[in-house]
Design an enzyme around this catalytic site. Structure first.
Site, PDB file in Angstrom:
ATOM      1  N   CYS A 128       0.781  -1.147   0.116  1.00  0.00           N
ATOM      2  CA  CYS A 128      -0.058   0.131   0.084  1.00  0.00           C
ATOM      3  C   CYS A 128       1.026   1.114  -0.072  1.00  0.00           C
ATOM      4  O   CYS A 128       0.530   2.255  -0.656  1.00  0.00           O
ATOM      5  CB  CYS A 128      -0.805  -0.057   1.202  1.00  0.00           C
ATOM      6  SG  CYS A 128      -1.994  -1.595   1.509  1.00  0.00           S
TER       7      CYS A 128
HETATM    8  C1  BEZ Z   1       0.711  -4.784   1.783  1.00  0.00           C
HETATM    9  O1  BEZ Z   1       0.142  -4.269   1.317  1.00  0.00           O
HETATM   10  O2  BEZ Z   1       1.751  -5.137   1.693  1.00  0.00           O
HETATM   11  C2  BEZ Z   1       0.085  -5.842   2.887  1.00  0.00           C
HETATM   12  C3  BEZ Z   1      -1.338  -6.085   2.897  1.00  0.00           C
HETATM   13  C4  BEZ Z   1      -1.907  -6.849   3.797  1.00  0.00           C
HETATM   14  C5  BEZ Z   1      -1.143  -7.416   4.624  1.00  0.00           C
HETATM   15  C6  BEZ Z   1       0.225  -7.507   4.711  1.00  0.00           C
HETATM   16  C7  BEZ Z   1       0.874  -6.549   3.772  1.00  0.00           C
END
Ligand code: BEZ
Length: 153
Positions: A41
């Site tokens: 994200c």
């Molecule tokens: C990420 O966007 O890197 C992520 C999303 C959900 C859980 C762990 C990491």
């Protein structure tokens, strides 16, 4: 697609600053993420929309909104960290109410501790969802990135 945005309050900056998601009646992009500051994200998904701000504006997009099931202080700190101010609104879905209303909740209990949001991107016009891309596995970056979504709108 075809549904109206629900009337749900999200929070921007503090728990006192409500923003009703249905108030976005102009052409708006809403992208949802599993969590502020998580690698995918923070390194890819949100930065892509900030970087494409001018391109999206040229396509008539008036607002870009990031929604996450986090608290509003975390969302504000994330916005500051990504230098998103003036480009992307970082709104906290404190009660998971919006995310559940659109049916895009993700049970992230094993890895983030609670129910979060699937990763998605939608185009909203006149308060109605026109285009929607939801990551098939909930967290990946296969179809909801700004570059991919731009090809659909
Ligand atoms: C990420 O966007 O890197 C992520 C999303 C959900 C859980 C762990 C990491």
């Amino acid at each position: 697609v075809g549904d109206k945005l629900p009337s749900v309050d999200l929070y921007e900056g503090t728990p006192n600053d409500k923003v009703n998601i249905s108030s976005f009646t102009e052409k708006t992009i809403i992208f949802g993420v599993p969590g502020a500051f998580t690698p995918g994200c923070s390194k890819t998904h949100a930065p892509g929309f900030i970087a494409n701000f001018d391109t999206l504006k040229a396509k008539g997009v008036k607002h870009i909104v990031c929604v996450s099931v986090n608290d509003p202080f975390v969302m504000a700190a994330w916005c500051e960290n990504l230098k998103g101010e003036g480009k992307v609104r970082f709104l906290a879905d404190i009660h998971t109410e919006f995310t559940k209303a659109i049916g895009l909740e993700l049970d992230a209990t094993p890895f983030l501790g609670n129910v979060r949001s699937k990763r998605y991107c939608m185009l909203v016009e006149d308060g109605t969802v026109k285009v929607l891309s939801v990551e098939p596995d909930g967290t990946g970056l296969s179809c909801s990135k700004a570059d991919d979504f731009l090809k659909l709108i």
